[in-house]
Scaffold this motif. Structure first.
Motif, PDB file in Angstrom:
ATOM      1  N   LEU A 174       0.827  -1.201   0.000  1.00 38.80           N
ATOM      2  CA  LEU A 174       0.000   0.000   0.000  1.00 38.80           C
ATOM      3  C   LEU A 174       0.868   1.260   0.000  1.00 38.80           C
ATOM      4  O   LEU A 174       0.597   2.213  -0.742  1.00 38.80           O
ATOM      5  CB  LEU A 174      -0.927  -0.001   1.217  1.00 38.80           C
ATOM      6  CG  LEU A 174      -1.897   1.178   1.328  1.00 38.80           C
ATOM      7  CD1 LEU A 174      -2.823   1.231   0.118  1.00 38.80           C
ATOM      8  CD2 LEU A 174      -2.707   1.073   2.614  1.00 38.80           C
ATOM      9  N   LEU A 175       1.921   1.267   0.808  1.00 40.08           N
ATOM     10  CA  LEU A 175       2.837   2.407   0.825  1.00 40.08           C
ATOM     11  C   LEU A 175       3.447   2.630  -0.549  1.00 40.08           C
ATOM     12  O   LEU A 175       3.565   3.768  -1.018  1.00 40.08           O
ATOM     13  CB  LEU A 175       3.942   2.179   1.861  1.00 40.08           C
ATOM     14  CG  LEU A 175       3.525   2.176   3.340  1.00 40.08           C
ATOM     15  CD1 LEU A 175       4.721   1.821   4.210  1.00 40.08           C
ATOM     16  CD2 LEU A 175       2.943   3.523   3.747  1.00 40.08           C
ATOM     17  N   ARG A 176       3.841   1.548  -1.195  1.00 35.00           N
ATOM     18  CA  ARG A 176       4.432   1.650  -2.537  1.00 35.00           C
ATOM     19  C   ARG A 176       3.415   2.170  -3.546  1.00 35.00           C
ATOM     20  O   ARG A 176       3.734   3.015  -4.399  1.00 35.00           O
ATOM     21  CB  ARG A 176       4.950   0.269  -2.964  1.00 35.00           C
ATOM     22  CG  ARG A 176       5.370   0.133  -4.421  1.00 35.00           C
ATOM     23  CD  ARG A 176       6.532   1.035  -4.772  1.00 35.00           C
ATOM     24  NE  ARG A 176       6.977   0.850  -6.140  1.00 35.00           N
ATOM     25  CZ  ARG A 176       6.360   1.285  -7.222  1.00 35.00           C
ATOM     26  NH1 ARG A 176       5.224   1.968  -7.091  1.00 35.00           N
ATOM     27  NH2 ARG A 176       6.849   1.079  -8.431  1.00 35.00           N
ATOM     28  N   CYS A 225      10.291   3.568  -1.655  1.00 34.42           N
ATOM     29  CA  CYS A 225       9.257   2.590  -1.283  1.00 34.42           C
ATOM     30  C   CYS A 225       9.469   1.261  -2.000  1.00 34.42           C
ATOM     31  O   CYS A 225       9.207   0.197  -1.431  1.00 34.42           O
ATOM     32  CB  CYS A 225       7.871   3.149  -1.593  1.00 34.42           C
ATOM     33  SG  CYS A 225       7.397   4.524  -0.525  1.00 34.42           S
ATOM     34  N   THR A 226       9.957   1.327  -3.218  1.00 36.20           N
ATOM     35  CA  THR A 226      10.259   0.097  -3.961  1.00 36.20           C
ATOM     36  C   THR A 226      11.416  -0.645  -3.315  1.00 36.20           C
ATOM     37  O   THR A 226      11.382  -1.872  -3.164  1.00 36.20           O
ATOM     38  CB  THR A 226      10.604   0.432  -5.421  1.00 36.20           C
ATOM     39  OG1 THR A 226       9.496   1.097  -6.032  1.00 36.20           O
ATOM     40  CG2 THR A 226      10.917  -0.829  -6.208  1.00 36.20           C
ATOM     41  N   ALA A 234       9.084   1.508   8.943  1.00 39.36           N
ATOM     42  CA  ALA A 234       8.539   2.193  10.117  1.00 39.36           C
ATOM     43  C   ALA A 234       9.077   3.619  10.209  1.00 39.36           C
ATOM     44  O   ALA A 234       8.327   4.566  10.492  1.00 39.36           O
ATOM     45  CB  ALA A 234       8.883   1.412  11.382  1.00 39.36           C
ATOM     46  N   SER A 235      10.374   3.802   9.943  1.00 34.31           N
ATOM     47  CA  SER A 235      10.956   5.150   9.969  1.00 34.31           C
ATOM     48  C   SER A 235      10.358   6.022   8.872  1.00 34.31           C
ATOM     49  O   SER A 235      10.079   7.208   9.085  1.00 34.31           O
ATOM     50  CB  SER A 235      12.477   5.062   9.797  1.00 34.31           C
ATOM     51  OG  SER A 235      13.089   4.559  10.967  1.00 34.31           O
ATOM     52  N   TYR A 236      10.169   5.428   7.703  1.00 37.17           N
ATOM     53  CA  TYR A 236       9.522   6.153   6.604  1.00 37.17           C
ATOM     54  C   TYR A 236       8.146   6.654   7.039  1.00 37.17           C
ATOM     55  O   TYR A 236       7.798   7.825   6.819  1.00 37.17           O
ATOM     56  CB  TYR A 236       9.408   5.235   5.395  1.00 37.17           C
ATOM     57  CG  TYR A 236       8.510   5.752   4.296  1.00 37.17           C
ATOM     58  CD1 TYR A 236       8.990   6.651   3.348  1.00 37.17           C
ATOM     59  CD2 TYR A 236       7.185   5.339   4.197  1.00 37.17           C
ATOM     60  CE1 TYR A 236       8.163   7.137   2.338  1.00 37.17           C
ATOM     61  CE2 TYR A 236       6.353   5.812   3.191  1.00 37.17           C
ATOM     62  CZ  TYR A 236       6.850   6.706   2.265  1.00 37.17           C
ATOM     63  OH  TYR A 236       6.022   7.189   1.274  1.00 37.17           O
ATOM     64  N   CYS A 237       7.376   5.794   7.672  1.00 42.96           N
ATOM     65  CA  CYS A 237       6.026   6.176   8.098  1.00 42.96           C
ATOM     66  C   CYS A 237       6.053   7.241   9.185  1.00 42.96           C
ATOM     67  O   CYS A 237       5.205   8.137   9.202  1.00 42.96           O
ATOM     68  CB  CYS A 237       5.259   4.946   8.580  1.00 42.96           C
ATOM     69  SG  CYS A 237       4.771   3.816   7.250  1.00 42.96           S
ATOM     70  N   ARG A 238       7.028   7.164  10.087  1.00 41.80           N
ATOM     71  CA  ARG A 238       7.123   8.204  11.119  1.00 41.80           C
ATOM     72  C   ARG A 238       7.418   9.556  10.491  1.00 41.80           C
ATOM     73  O   ARG A 238       6.868  10.584  10.908  1.00 41.80           O
ATOM     74  CB  ARG A 238       8.197   7.823  12.145  1.00 41.80           C
ATOM     75  CG  ARG A 238       7.712   6.847  13.206  1.00 41.80           C
ATOM     76  CD  ARG A 238       8.700   6.697  14.336  1.00 41.80           C
ATOM     77  NE  ARG A 238       9.857   5.915  13.942  1.00 41.80           N
ATOM     78  CZ  ARG A 238       9.947   4.591  14.067  1.00 41.80           C
ATOM     79  NH1 ARG A 238       8.925   3.907  14.568  1.00 41.80           N
ATOM     80  NH2 ARG A 238      11.029   3.943  13.705  1.00 41.80           N
ATOM     81  N   LEU A 239       8.279   9.582   9.483  1.00 41.35           N
ATOM     82  CA  LEU A 239       8.584  10.848   8.807  1.00 41.35           C
ATOM     83  C   LEU A 239       7.374  11.365   8.034  1.00 41.35           C
ATOM     84  O   LEU A 239       7.102  12.569   8.018  1.00 41.35           O
ATOM     85  CB  LEU A 239       9.772  10.654   7.872  1.00 41.35           C
ATOM     86  CG  LEU A 239      11.106  10.399   8.571  1.00 41.35           C
ATOM     87  CD1 LEU A 239      12.172   9.968   7.562  1.00 41.35           C
ATOM     88  CD2 LEU A 239      11.565  11.632   9.337  1.00 41.35           C
ATOM     89  N   MET A 240       6.647  10.452   7.403  1.00 36.56           N
ATOM     90  CA  MET A 240       5.433  10.863   6.698  1.00 36.56           C
ATOM     91  C   MET A 240       4.399  11.402   7.678  1.00 36.56           C
ATOM     92  O   MET A 240       3.680  12.360   7.377  1.00 36.56           O
ATOM     93  CB  MET A 240       4.866   9.693   5.910  1.00 36.56           C
ATOM     94  CG  MET A 240       5.726   9.244   4.737  1.00 36.56           C
ATOM     95  SD  MET A 240       5.883  10.528   3.468  1.00 36.56           S
ATOM     96  CE  MET A 240       4.189  10.581   2.858  1.00 36.56           C
ATOM     97  N   SER A 241       4.322  10.807   8.862  1.00 28.61           N
ATOM     98  CA  SER A 241       3.395  11.287   9.884  1.00 28.61           C
ATOM     99  C   SER A 241       3.767  12.700  10.328  1.00 28.61           C
ATOM    100  O   SER A 241       2.902  13.580  10.458  1.00 28.61           O
ATOM    101  CB  SER A 241       3.414  10.342  11.093  1.00 28.61           C
ATOM    102  OG  SER A 241       2.581  10.823  12.125  1.00 28.61           O
TER     103      SER A 241
END
Length: 209
Positions: free
Chosen positions: A88-90, A134-135, A154-161
């Protein structure tokens, strides 16, 4: 890491519609569990870059609908739920890379942790580099250290948050509805971050369902 479980033949959507809609308790859960582990075990055991490319590429093809039907309702504590979140992130990055790059850049500016290092985004942040990131994270699941891939996600999602929260603050005085939408997006990314980090711990401990 290997698991003792059945290795079913992956079936096209029309062949398992009856399972998804079945009244049999746990039928959909078992299908999600078995297909996710069968796919992961098969691809990691082959270790063929072309195979990995094809499996990762599902996120850019119509096959994403089949994945959604199989895995989108799976628990975040399961491999199926984890794989769905990564696909989904990708997919989100591929559909709107400019917006993703903007949120990520804002997240980098707001970050006071090592998440930018763990996420490993290329500088400068561009729409293309976000899709590539993401790929790469998704590829790491099938051809690399899965614990590292999940922690990176998880780090990617924290930064996006952080980025979504920062943009929500900017919009708050001008567009309450958009600010509220961004706040919810920030919360969803934060939840994903927690779930993916927990999954990394479970994979390392051998307790991922």
């Amino acid at each position: 890491m290997s698991r003792e479980h059945a290795r079913p033949i992956l079936q096209p959507t029309e062949d398992f519609d009856w399972i998804i809609g079945s009244d049999e308790p746990g039928a959909a859960h078992r299908l999600a569990h078995e297909t996710s582990w069968a796919l992961l075990d098969r691809v990691r055991s082959v270790a063929d870059p072309e195979v990995v490319d094809r499996v990762v590429g599902i996120a850019t093809q119509e096959g994403i609908d089949d994945i959604a039907e199989l895995w989108s309702h799976a628990d975040a504590r399961s491999l199926a739920g984890v794989l769905w979140r990564l696909y989904l992130l990708r997919q989100v990055a591929a559909v709107n890379p400019a917006a993703i790059a903007d949120l990520f850049s804002r997240g980098l500016e707001a970050a006071v942790t090592i998440d930018p290092v763990v996420a490993g985004a290329a500088e400068p942040v561009t729409p293309d580099s976000m899709v590539d990131l993401c790929t790469t994270i998704l590829r790491g699941v099938y051809a690399g250290d899965l614990t590292a891939a999940l922690n990176r996600a998880a780090s990617y999602c924290r930064l996006m948050s952080l980025g979504a929260a920062a943009l929500a603050d900017d919009r708050d005085a001008h567009d309450d509805a958009h600010a509220a939408e961004l706040t919810q997006r920030s919360l969803r990314y934060s939840a994903f971050a927690e779930e993916l980090h927990a999954a990394a711990v479970r994979w390392r401990d051998g307790t991922l369902d």
